[in-house]
Design a protein around this motif. Structure first.
Motif, PDB file in Angstrom:
ATOM      1  N   LEU A 118      -3.865  37.987  90.874  1.00 40.85           N
ATOM      2  CA  LEU A 118      -3.502  37.216  92.054  1.00 40.85           C
ATOM      3  C   LEU A 118      -2.179  36.471  91.863  1.00 40.85           C
ATOM      4  N   HIS A 119      -1.909  36.039  90.632  1.00 44.34           N
ATOM      5  CA  HIS A 119      -0.627  35.386  90.341  1.00 44.34           C
ATOM      6  C   HIS A 119       0.518  36.376  90.537  1.00 44.34           C
ATOM      7  N   TRP A 120       0.347  37.583  90.026  1.00 40.48           N
ATOM      8  CA  TRP A 120       1.358  38.638  90.180  1.00 40.48           C
ATOM      9  C   TRP A 120       1.606  38.939  91.660  1.00 40.48           C
ATOM     10  N   MET A 121       0.546  39.151  92.411  1.00 41.56           N
ATOM     11  CA  MET A 121       0.704  39.495  93.829  1.00 41.56           C
ATOM     12  C   MET A 121       1.360  38.366  94.611  1.00 41.56           C
ATOM     13  N   THR A 122       0.976  37.132  94.287  1.00 46.96           N
ATOM     14  CA  THR A 122       1.556  35.991  94.982  1.00 46.96           C
ATOM     15  C   THR A 122       3.039  35.836  94.640  1.00 46.96           C
ATOM     16  N   ALA A 123       3.352  35.940  93.350  1.00 47.84           N
ATOM     17  CA  ALA A 123       4.741  35.765  92.915  1.00 47.84           C
ATOM     18  C   ALA A 123       5.648  36.852  93.469  1.00 47.84           C
ATOM     19  N   MET A 124       5.136  38.077  93.555  1.00 46.87           N
ATOM     20  CA  MET A 124       5.950  39.204  94.005  1.00 46.87           C
ATOM     21  C   MET A 124       5.797  39.481  95.499  1.00 46.87           C
ATOM     22  N   LYS A 125       5.054  38.604  96.196  1.00 48.10           N
ATOM     23  CA  LYS A 125       4.851  38.743  97.643  1.00 48.10           C
ATOM     24  C   LYS A 125       4.247  40.105  98.004  1.00 48.10           C
ATOM     25  N   ILE A 126       3.251  40.498  97.219  1.00 47.80           N
ATOM     26  CA  ILE A 126       2.514  41.734  97.490  1.00 47.80           C
ATOM     27  C   ILE A 126       1.252  41.340  98.269  1.00 47.80           C
ATOM     28  N   ARG A 127       1.173  41.734  99.520  1.00 44.67           N
ATOM     29  CA  ARG A 127       0.017  41.380 100.336  1.00 44.67           C
ATOM     30  C   ARG A 127      -0.688  42.661 100.794  1.00 44.67           C
ATOM     31  N   PRO A 128      -1.761  43.043 100.111  1.00 47.92           N
ATOM     32  CA  PRO A 128      -2.483  44.269 100.474  1.00 47.92           C
ATOM     33  C   PRO A 128      -3.205  44.116 101.812  1.00 47.92           C
ATOM     34  N   ASP A 129      -3.568  45.241 102.386  1.00 44.37           N
ATOM     35  CA  ASP A 129      -4.462  45.209 103.546  1.00 44.37           C
ATOM     36  C   ASP A 129      -5.903  44.988 103.093  1.00 44.37           C
ATOM     37  N   VAL A 130      -6.243  45.554 101.926  1.00 38.55           N
ATOM     38  CA  VAL A 130      -7.601  45.439 101.390  1.00 38.55           C
ATOM     39  C   VAL A 130      -7.543  45.255  99.878  1.00 38.55           C
ATOM     40  N   LEU A 131      -8.298  44.292  99.386  1.00 38.30           N
ATOM     41  CA  LEU A 131      -8.575  44.188  97.953  1.00 38.30           C
ATOM     42  C   LEU A 131     -10.014  44.662  97.749  1.00 38.30           C
ATOM     43  N   HIS A 132     -10.161  45.791  97.078  1.00 40.81           N
ATOM     44  CA  HIS A 132     -11.494  46.363  96.853  1.00 40.81           C
ATOM     45  C   HIS A 132     -11.947  45.956  95.450  1.00 40.81           C
ATOM     46  N   CYS A 133     -12.916  45.062  95.388  1.00 40.78           N
ATOM     47  CA  CYS A 133     -13.371  44.475  94.124  1.00 40.78           C
ATOM     48  C   CYS A 133     -14.620  45.196  93.628  1.00 40.78           C
ATOM     49  N   HIS A 134     -14.576  45.641  92.378  1.00 41.73           N
ATOM     50  CA  HIS A 134     -15.674  46.422  91.818  1.00 41.73           C
ATOM     51  C   HIS A 134     -16.437  45.604  90.774  1.00 41.73           C
ATOM     52  N   ASP A 135     -17.692  45.316  91.073  1.00 45.37           N
ATOM     53  CA  ASP A 135     -18.617  44.594  90.196  1.00 45.37           C
ATOM     54  C   ASP A 135     -18.155  43.158  89.907  1.00 45.37           C
ATOM     55  N   TYR A 136     -18.989  42.437  89.154  1.00 45.67           N
ATOM     56  CA  TYR A 136     -18.788  40.996  88.991  1.00 45.67           C
ATOM     57  C   TYR A 136     -17.496  40.637  88.269  1.00 45.67           C
ATOM     58  N   HIS A 137     -16.931  41.573  87.516  1.00 46.44           N
ATOM     59  CA  HIS A 137     -15.711  41.288  86.757  1.00 46.44           C
ATOM     60  C   HIS A 137     -14.558  40.884  87.676  1.00 46.44           C
ATOM     61  N   THR A 138     -14.645  41.280  88.947  1.00 47.97           N
ATOM     62  CA  THR A 138     -13.628  40.895  89.933  1.00 47.97           C
ATOM     63  C   THR A 138     -14.258  40.076  91.062  1.00 47.97           C
ATOM     64  N   GLY A 139     -15.447  39.538  90.799  1.00 48.39           N
ATOM     65  CA  GLY A 139     -16.229  38.884  91.834  1.00 48.39           C
ATOM     66  C   GLY A 139     -15.672  37.573  92.351  1.00 48.39           C
ATOM     67  N   LEU A 140     -14.787  36.929  91.596  1.00 47.94           N
ATOM     68  CA  LEU A 140     -14.233  35.656  92.021  1.00 47.94           C
ATOM     69  C   LEU A 140     -12.959  35.805  92.846  1.00 47.94           C
ATOM     70  N   VAL A 141     -12.444  37.014  92.950  1.00 48.70           N
ATOM     71  CA  VAL A 141     -11.221  37.250  93.718  1.00 48.70           C
ATOM     72  C   VAL A 141     -11.368  36.831  95.181  1.00 48.70           C
ATOM     73  N   PRO A 142     -12.444  37.237  95.884  1.00 45.77           N
ATOM     74  CA  PRO A 142     -12.573  36.807  97.287  1.00 45.77           C
ATOM     75  C   PRO A 142     -12.595  35.290  97.437  1.00 45.77           C
ATOM     76  N   PHE A 143     -13.219  34.585  96.481  1.00 45.59           N
ATOM     77  CA  PHE A 143     -13.240  33.130  96.512  1.00 45.59           C
ATOM     78  C   PHE A 143     -11.846  32.558  96.272  1.00 45.59           C
ATOM     79  N   MET A 144     -11.158  33.065  95.273  1.00 43.41           N
ATOM     80  CA  MET A 144      -9.867  32.507  94.881  1.00 43.41           C
ATOM     81  C   MET A 144      -8.820  32.625  95.977  1.00 43.41           C
TER      82      MET A 144
END
Length: 468
Positions: A118-144
């Protein structure tokens, strides 16, 4: 539509289980759909694929974990060799290791992985249409992205979460909250479940929608979900069951380079027998006997604890009229028990470890595949088996009941209801009876090889979900 798949595994870069196969195939097939641009972001591992391919650093930055300052490197593969752009997140000291799991500080690993993305995407102004999160290892992304001011640029991005295995939830004590990026503290309840931080529960609460890897598994989660049953019932309006597919470009007996002999539906009976003879020669088994196989992790949910009793009892009760080969690892006690049997029974062969090429050879050689799973969210092995003309013998659970119906009702394999030794033995006995019916067996093999488990259908279902 720009889709970023976030995952700790992706075949062939790093694989532990079915998650890798899904993430290695789904984006490739999504990219065959018009106006779809699917990519994969995963941790950097010291693996052969990474060493043998060319990557370039496209971002170099820093994140904070409490009082620690961590360097974040984003490496992009120079050539699109997998059918999608591949990005690796390298964080010295955390995401620079040999394997995806098994480290005592994995909570720090996965937090840094998510924060780094998320730091990389924010710094580089990368805004996806969809972030597809797989299993709990990426489970906090929607919250963050919705609650951490640091990532305000990404607020409102659609998040789709896929639960591949709800047995693992990444539960952490609240002391770990200090290692999260700053967030709106009145939103703490989104992180909490039963007094702990639960990334999987948080993912279900915060994602735009969530899916499971089969309809059957979704139904099971409503009544058995390791404490999250009430949550999934509360959030049922955004729950979807989408069965996994298999990559027919990788799993194709006509072109599979890992096989000794390739074959198609037209010559499966004669050529599959040649593969069987070769495998049996290597492991000192009798190719004239029916060959049963187990491929997978030695885990309780896979029913691997049943194997020692199943091996000796099935050999004893059949008077040695079958062979069994087991490929897997993961539980040292089971490994030792199976090694003991390997020294006693000439009808039994054991190979410890994860060996992709050998798994392909076994699918192309075995007559039956054993899957005595207690939990099987989707299961891919039964699909691989059918594709290679091997009849699945499976417990009636999760995705297995969606994909394998019993031969007594015109189905593709043999079902048993309870994952216990006696039920598995009974299923093996039924399989031995089926094996004696030569023409029926041949017809079943042909029928199974015609099943279409390709990713195209599932890729379209995910696209529909993205657009909702």
């Amino acid at each position: 539509m720009k889709i970023y798949h976030l995952s700790t595994e992706c075949y062939p870069v790093a694989k532990v289980g079915g998650l890798a196969d899904v993430v290695g195939a789904l984006p490739k097939y999504q990219n065959k759909i018009k106006d779809i641009d699917a990519k994969v972001v995963m941790p950097w591992y010291n693996k052969h694929y990474v060493q043998e391919h060319d990557f370039e650093i496209v971002f170099d930055g820093f994140i904070h974990q409490a009082d620690r300052l961590l360097q974040v490197l984003i490496l992009k593969e120079k050539k699109i060799t997998l059918g999608f752009e591949l990005y690796l997140v390298k964080i010295p000291g955390l995401l620079d290791r040999d394997n995806p799991y098994g480290y005592q500080d994995e909570s720090f690993q996965f937090l840094a992985f998510q924060q780094g993305i998320l730091h990389w995407m924010t710094a580089m102004k990368i805004r996806p249409d969809v972030l597809h999160c797989h299993d709990y290892h990426t489970g906090l992304v929607p919250f963050m992205i919705d609650n951490c001011p640091e990532f305000g640029f990404l607020k409102g991005v659609k998040t789709i979460a896929t639960i591949h295995n709800g047995e693992y939830q990444g539960i952490m004590s609240w002391s770990m909250v200090n290692y999260l990026p700053a967030f709106e503290h009145h939103k703490w309840g989104l992180l909490d479940w039963n007094g702990n931080i639960n990334p999987l529960a948080c993912m279900i609460k915060c994602a735009t929608a969530f899916s499971t890897v089969s309809e059957g598994y979704l139904e099971e989660l409503f009544v058995s979900f390791r404490g999250l049953e009430s949550l999934v019932r509360d959030e049922f309006s955004k729950a979807y069951g989408i069965i996994n597919g298999i990559d027919n470009e990788v799993w194709n007996p006509e072109t599979d380079s890992m096989l000794d002999f390739n074959y198609s539906i037209k010559d499966v009976h004669s050529i599959k027998a040649k593969n069987k003879a070769q495998l049996c020669k290597e492991y000192n088994l009798d190719p004239k006997l029916p060959l049963f196989a187990f491929i997978g992790r030695f885990a309780i949910e896979k029913g691997a604890d049943l194997l020692p009793d199943v091996v000796w009892r099935s050999i004893k009760q059949s008077y040695g009229r079958l062979n069994i080969i087991v490929l897997g690892s993961g539980n040292t006690y089971l490994e030792e028990k199976l090694k003991e049997l390997d020294t006693v029974y000439s009808n039994f062969a054991l190979d410890i470890g994860y060996k992709e090429h050998l798994s392909h050879q076994i699918y192309a050689s075995a007559d039956f595949l054993l899957m005595p799973s207690r939990v099987e969210p989707c299961g891919l092995n039964q699909m691989y088996a059918m594709r290679y003309g091997t009849v699945p013998v499976v417990s009636y659970t999760g995705g297995l009941k969606d994909t394998v119906k019993d031969v007594s009702t015109g189905g593709s394999g043999i079902n048993f209801t309870y994952p216990g030794v006696q039920d598995v033995i009974h299923a093996i006995t039924r399989a031995l009876g089926l094996y004696q019916q030569e023409q029926t067996m041949k017809d079943l093999i042909i029928s199974n090889m015609k099943f279409d488990f390709a990713w195209e259908k599932s890729a379209q279902k995910y696209l529909t979900l993205y657009k909702m």
